[in-house]
Design an enzyme around this catalytic site. Sequence first.
Site, mmCIF file in Angstrom:
data_model
loop_
_atom_site.group_PDB
_atom_site.id
_atom_site.type_symbol
_atom_site.label_atom_id
_atom_site.label_comp_id
_atom_site.label_asym_id
_atom_site.label_seq_id
_atom_site.Cartn_x
_atom_site.Cartn_y
_atom_site.Cartn_z
ATOM 1 N N TYR A 190 0.820 -1.207 0.044
ATOM 2 C CA TYR A 190 -0.008 -0.024 0.079
ATOM 3 C C TYR A 190 0.770 1.308 -0.194
ATOM 4 O O TYR A 190 2.127 1.270 0.364
ATOM 5 C CB TYR A 190 -0.821 -0.149 1.230
ATOM 6 C CG TYR A 190 -1.677 1.156 1.413
ATOM 7 C CD1 TYR A 190 -2.874 1.439 0.472
ATOM 8 C CD2 TYR A 190 -1.641 2.044 2.484
ATOM 9 C CE1 TYR A 190 -3.647 2.424 0.737
ATOM 10 C CE2 TYR A 190 -2.472 2.896 2.776
ATOM 11 C CZ TYR A 190 -3.444 3.478 1.764
ATOM 12 O OH TYR A 190 -4.347 4.470 1.947
ATOM 13 N N THR A 192 1.582 3.728 1.815
ATOM 14 C CA THR A 192 2.179 4.255 2.937
ATOM 15 C C THR A 192 3.230 3.148 3.506
ATOM 16 O O THR A 192 3.865 3.218 4.416
ATOM 17 C CB THR A 192 1.395 4.631 4.177
ATOM 18 O OG1 THR A 192 0.639 3.266 4.573
ATOM 19 C CG2 THR A 192 0.373 5.596 3.669
ATOM 20 N N LYS A 193 3.219 2.000 2.872
ATOM 21 C CA LYS A 193 4.156 0.862 3.501
ATOM 22 C C LYS A 193 5.603 0.995 3.011
ATOM 23 O O LYS A 193 6.022 1.740 2.404
ATOM 24 C CB LYS A 193 3.415 -0.318 2.961
ATOM 25 C CG LYS A 193 2.104 -0.636 3.739
ATOM 26 C CD LYS A 193 1.830 -0.763 5.064
ATOM 27 C CE LYS A 193 0.669 -0.618 5.548
ATOM 28 N NZ LYS A 193 -0.588 -1.340 5.393
ATOM 29 N N ASN A 194 6.446 -0.074 3.569
ATOM 30 C CA ASN A 194 7.961 0.131 3.361
ATOM 31 C C ASN A 194 8.197 -0.010 1.959
ATOM 32 O O ASN A 194 9.285 0.674 1.602
ATOM 33 C CB ASN A 194 8.517 -0.739 4.328
ATOM 34 C CG ASN A 194 8.452 -0.408 5.897
ATOM 35 O OD1 ASN A 194 7.871 0.639 6.192
ATOM 36 N ND2 ASN A 194 8.917 -1.439 6.783
ATOM 37 N N VAL A 195 7.632 -0.882 1.204
ATOM 38 C CA VAL A 195 7.816 -0.850 -0.147
ATOM 39 C C VAL A 195 6.441 -0.549 -0.794
ATOM 40 O O VAL A 195 5.264 -1.249 -0.284
ATOM 41 C CB VAL A 195 8.320 -2.225 -0.492
ATOM 42 C CG1 VAL A 195 8.243 -2.530 -2.023
ATOM 43 C CG2 VAL A 195 9.826 -2.443 -0.165
#
Length: 396
Positions: A190, A192-195
């Site tokens: 998603y 906002t996620k780290n990847v």
Amino acid sequence: MPEPDSASEDQFLVFGQPQIGQDEIDEVVDSLRKAWLGTGPKVSRFETEFARYKGIDSAHVAAVNSCTAALHISMLAAGIKPGDEVVTTPMTFCATVNAIAHAGATPVLADIDPVTMNIDPAQIAQRITPRTRGIVPVHFAGLPCDMGSIMSAADAHGLRVIEDCAHAIETELDGVKAGTFGDFGCFSFYATKNVTTGEGGMILAKDTDDIERAKMLSLHGMTKDAWKRFSDAGHIHYFVVECGFKYNMMDLQAAIGIHQLARVEQSWNRRREIWGRYQEAFADLPVTLPAEPKAGSRHGYHLYTLQIDQKRTGISRDAFLDAMIKRRIGVGVHYLSIAKHPYYQQRFGWRAEDYPNAWKIGQETVSVPLSPKLSDEDVERVTRNVRGILRHDGGS
Ligand SMILES: *Cc1c(COP(=O)(O)O)cnc(C)c1O
């Protein structure tokens, strides 16, 4: 890699904004020019490279269009059925619980450890009944759950373990990578996620039969490699063998993910640096700071959370949120206890007070920006404003 462009003081600092480089832009343009938008070679490449990052064979991964889809498909591939109970944490996003419910099972909450904010194995033990079939631990903020205890409980009771690794791409415990402890690991890409791939997800499965079933379910229940039916390899008839879902990832999404993944460690290092700077900058404030990773474990540094206890701090969490937004800094709440939501209360009879640690943290927690896109000036602006609000000295 682009230089981080620091937001000027009056510009709104968006919470969780991804860092998108020229490589991602060029790869998406390449997909558009080749006019191959759907599932294809770039999804295959992204799966292979994700598997390599996780140190596993690509025969154990399947890309999908969200972590929610990954969780849903994993429940079904794990054999979770109506009437079953699946134990999970109240300190998670609603998707974790919805996936259990969509499989027809009953989610059962086990309260968290107040320090790690992860599901407490002692609480899991108390919630296991003859109907329990699975456990869904969530590595909250990227801090690994106590997987040793969770896997022993699962082995003792014959339960399937589906790890929600939405915060935990880089997370490890004693050299074992998050998502490879349980039968399944589910990842989120998603925004906002780290990847990120914008929207996207990945399923890891220990057993290749499980991943084959997951792949089939994520594409209408059609037999293997149905996407090749549009290639030049000769006509391939596909057959529908189950009533599946439309959860496949597009090449357009994988185009972004391939280059995000290439920078995963660089972004992790930057977030670790920011996380450390916050720990130092807030050490003297009357707030509770997040738990440091234990020796032998690797934190994913997905979220940086502060606990604002009005009795200690003199300001409520919600007033703090408003004050940050007024200072044009985006903040988040991860999460209100899942037992606070009316739908679950009505359907499952949950009461927030039955999970007191999650209830308390849900009332007090706030997440401040922790994106690799943040410049040193942005980080300084966050620390100055947090300190200003909490010390009532006005800040700036
Ligand atoms: C983001 C998130 C999800 C859902 O991920 P999507 O890719 O948006 O479907 C599930 N669980 C947790 C803990 C999350 O943070």
